[in-house]
Write an enzyme that holds these catalytic residues in place. Structure first.
Site, PDB file in Angstrom:
ATOM      1  N   ASP A 291       0.860  -1.086  -0.017  1.00 15.89           N
ATOM      2  CA  ASP A 291      -0.049  -0.139   0.011  1.00 15.89           C
ATOM      3  C   ASP A 291       0.794   1.278  -0.070  1.00 15.89           C
ATOM      4  O   ASP A 291       2.002   1.201   0.165  1.00 15.89           O
ATOM      5  CB  ASP A 291      -1.069   0.085   1.234  1.00 15.89           C
ATOM      6  CG  ASP A 291      -2.197   1.052   1.045  1.00 15.89           C
ATOM      7  OD1 ASP A 291      -2.082   1.786   0.196  1.00 15.89           O
ATOM      8  OD2 ASP A 291      -3.238   0.684   1.624  1.00 15.89           O
TER       9      ASP A 291
HETATM   10  C1  BGC Z   1      -5.128   3.022   0.166  1.00 13.77           C
HETATM   11  C2  BGC Z   1      -5.253   1.944  -1.156  1.00 13.77           C
HETATM   12  C3  BGC Z   1      -5.252   2.515  -2.261  1.00 13.77           C
HETATM   13  C4  BGC Z   1      -3.925   3.387  -2.523  1.00 13.77           C
HETATM   14  C5  BGC Z   1      -3.613   3.932  -3.808  1.00 13.77           C
HETATM   15  C6  BGC Z   1      -3.782   3.981  -0.271  1.00 13.77           C
HETATM   16  O1  BGC Z   1      -3.859   5.064   0.587  1.00 13.77           O
HETATM   17  O2  BGC Z   1      -5.120   2.587   1.433  1.00 13.77           O
HETATM   18  O3  BGC Z   1      -6.380   1.209  -0.724  1.00 13.77           O
HETATM   19  O4  BGC Z   1      -5.288   1.536  -3.348  1.00 13.77           O
HETATM   20  O5  BGC Z   1      -3.846   4.243  -1.644  1.00 13.77           O
HETATM   21  O6  BGC Z   1      -4.369   4.858  -4.109  1.00 13.77           O
END
Ligand code: BGC
Length: 717
Positions: A291
């Protein structure tokens, strides 16, 4: 030395091409594994490492992830989070990458396409309330087509985190509190994005799925985002892992490692979950992406001493691609030199990334057709899919004295802050959705009730006394749910509460009806709403077709068929509260809230009313075939959701009071009966996992029940 090696490889490549032979990896007819190995054998270390990094392109509009934009995108980059909106812009970047990198490896463009790209469907929690995974599959197909048409190859979806705390803002992104139901939606969504097989990934209109957040992110303590989670091995296996396993079996190509710390070992440095379980036990051959900044965060979480340490910990645990924080590019070369990371592991990681790129057909078709917007977004069939899903996502929570449906001849007043709010229909994580695409409640209802009165300000209360029915639209704004939006108070705001009380008084003094329509992304505490309304309609954030969907339900063109997939507590004091808890040692008057409130929720999992009435027969059991007959005893056609639950009253590992193990939704015509069958597979449906993931089934007695059916059946295995 490295440069010289790359130069020689380049010459060899050129030589093989000048002899008229293009390299094997470019041969679309060669087996993918051979192409991967061929390409890998031609890559320099630097090129390999860049395949394991993801940067962003375009203006980052995720408010939780404001970071530095990559100043320069290296042409060898493995992946980009794509904030671009047109196929032309995306192609420009891809052309730069393909033409300026030595081996011409196309980039993988990813984006959060969570419940639609431009044609926004209901939020996932609402989709789950439809209890129809086929609708979610169609929604994912639409999302995939729209995303594909601007050049998105990969979505960071579905989110299959089982979640039992409505204070957590991200409950809107998942399928609710139940592991079995989340598993069914997990596989359906993966198939919707990717198609039915690995081969279909290279077909136009499909994109790679990403199961997230691996794993246990939904167990967030006190409902706060990003915080540590306390999860025993048993709970990991019986509650949090199954939706991921189901998605992997459906072919999900990628997985995203979560932000949370799992009882001492952060998910993004967790070798057990990422390597032992995912790769060794489930044989996943795609890759894991972290993430956003999750590798870097290993320092804040108290595991890594510095950036280099964080890189080694994440990488060696089995995390292949580093999202945004750029630590892999910076530190892997040195870690390899020092022997803390092996070349075998680097090769294996690159192999996994390349495999997904080959499967997607990126080498054959790196560029997107540049179709005009009118041919690729908001097409009528896309909106139809969004509407079908929206109608069935609506849950009728309360309907005293048949306040609903409302005849089209009635004098109807529409009031409240969400009555004409296009923005809030989209919900959070709305891709490229725009308010201008939305048909609001007002627009939808006006089409059905031409003489409807829409009143905004203080005249709202007066309207309630002069109209047969008042529809009052309350709830929480879209920005109140989603990432980093935890709330300790899950009631509607005070100002709405006082409006409700006044409107209720005005309506009821004249014997008129009050219908409350809720717009929100989490279970709410409705204890102060329930007594004032004749009917309560849970409409979540329904997407671009919110208005027509609501109008169909209010007018009775469609009988509500949504059922809750997350418990609605009486107050935050009851949290955590979910239906499939384990049994307590003392019952009756013990283990309750003393002189306080009942231990039962306001609305339980599976709850949802219909305009029809159904009569259930007893369950009959013939060997392992269970059957129940359901009669629609009303004069309206309606869909019913048959929910089968299993209980094992005595087991070495104690089991929940009941567990959903099968469900089916079907139309039952007025006055007619339908028979529903549950073919029981003992291991699959009665079995259980232990804390190592071993599945087994106990001989003995099981109790089978169906929601709405008086008597349960006993099955002896
Ligand atoms: C979120 C994810 C997301 C990623 C990319 C993160 O802050 O937890 O769910 O896919 O950002 O945008």
């Amino acid at each position: 030395m490295k440069k010289c090696f790359a130069y020689i490889i380049g010459l060899l490549l050129l030589a093989s091409c000048s002899e008229g032979k293009s390299p094997l990896y470019l041969d679309a007819s060669a087996p993918i594994e051979k192409r991967v190995e061929d390409l890998l054998s031609r890559m320099t270390l630097e090129e390999k490492i860049l395949q394991l990094n993801q940067y962003t392109v375009g203006r980052n509009d995720n408010i939780n992830n404001i970071g530095e934009l990559a100043e320069k995108i290296p042409a060898e980059i493995g992946s980009l989070i794509c904030f671009l909106e047109s196929p032309e812009d995306r192609n420009k970047i891809q052309r730069y990458i393909v033409e300026n990198s030595r081996l011409g490896i196309p980039c993988l463009f990813g984006f959060d396409v969570i419940h639609g790209f431009r044609t926004i469907c209901p939020i996932p929690l609402a989709q789950a309330a439809s209890w129809d995974p086929e609708l979610a599959l169609r929604g994912a197909q639409v999302a995939a087509r729209e995303a594909y048409d601007v050049g998105i190859d990969w979505t960071f979806s579905p989110m299959v985190d089982v979640a039992r705390d409505p204070r957590w803002g991200r409950v809107m992104e998942g399928y609710g509190e139940d592991t079995y139901l989340a598993s069914r939606f997990s596989e359906a969504t993966v198939r919707g994005y990717q198609g039915p097989s690995i081969e279909s990934l290279s077909e136009p209109g499909t994109i790679a799925a990403c199961l997230k957040h691996y794993v246990g992110y939904g167990a967030s303590e006190a409902g706060r985002d990003y915080v540590p989670t306390e999860i025993s091995s048993q709970t990991l296996w019986d509650t949090y892992l199954p939706p991921f396993e189901a998605g992997i079996k459906a072919g999900a190509q990628t997985v995203m490692s979560a932000f949370n710390n799992i009882s001492g070992t952060p998910a993004s440095a967790n070798r057990y979950t990422m390597t032992t379980v995912l790769k060794e036990m489930w044989n996943h051959d795609g890759f894991i992406v972290s993430d956003w900044d999750a590798v870097l965060q290993l320092k804040n979480q108290g595991m890594a001493a510095d950036d280099k340490d964080a890189t080694a910990l994440a990488f060696n645990a089995g995390l292949e691609m580093d999202m945004v924080d750029d630590l892999y590019r910076k530190h892997l070369p040195e870690l390899i030199k020092e022997g803390r990371v092996s070349m075998e592991q680097v090769d294996e990681s690159v192999r996994r990334v390349l495999r997904v790129k080959f499967r997607l057909g990126l080498f054959e078709k790196p560029y997107t057709d540049e179709k005009p917007a009118s041919e690729r977004i908001l097409l009528p069939e896309y909106k139809q899919a969004a509407l079908d899903m929206a109608r069935e996502s609506i849950v009728l929570l309360k309907n005293d004295d048949n306040a609903l449906p409302v005849s089209t001849a009635s004098r109807v007043a529409l009031i409240g802050p969400f009555a004409d709010s296009a923005e809030d229909m989209l919900g959070n994580w709305a891709g490229r959705g725009r308010a201008e695409d939305v048909v609001t409640y007002l627009d939808g209802l006006r089409a059905v009730y031409p003489s409807l009165t829409y009143v905004q300000d203080i005249k709202a209360v007066q309207a309630a006394s002069t109209h047969d029915v008042t529809i009052l639209c309350l709830g929480q704004k879209r920005s109140w749910s989603g990432e980093n939006t935890s709330r300790s108070d899950i009631r509607i705001p005070d100002i709405q509460q006082s409006l409700l009380r006044e409107v209720s008084k005005a309506a009821h003094q004249r014997g008129h009806k009050l219908v409350v329509v809720l717009t929100n992304g989490r279970p709410l505490d409705l204890s102060d709403v329930e007594p004032y309304a004749d009917a309560i309609v849970e409409a979540w954030h329904l997407g671009v077709m919110a208005g027509p969907a609501l109008a169909d339900v209010i007018s009775g063109a469609e009988s509500p068929s949504g059922r809750l997939t997350m418990t609605f507590p009486r107050s935050v004091g009851q949290i955590p509260i979910y239906y499939n808890r384990r049994s307590s040692g003392r019952r009756g008057t013990q283990g309750i809230y003393k002189d306080d409130m009942p231990i039962t929720p306001l609305y339980e999992f599976g709850h949802g009313l219909s305009y029809a009435t159904f009569e259930y027969s007893d369950i009959t059991l013939d060997g392992l075939t269970a059957t129940v007959t359901v009669k629609n005893t009303s004069s309206v056609d309606a869909k019913e959701v048959i929910q089968w639950y299993v209980q094992d009253p005595a087991s070495v590992i104690t089991r929940p009071v009941k567990e959903l193990r099968h469900f089916e939704k079907r139309m039952i015509k007025a006055g007619e009966s339908e028979t529903f069958t549950f073919e029981i597979d003992p291991l699959r449906d009665l079995g259980f996992v232990d804390s190592f993931g071993h599945k087994y089934v106990d001989p003995g007695e099981y109790v089978l029940s169906v929601r709405g059916c008086e008597k349960s059946a006993r099955l002896i295995l």
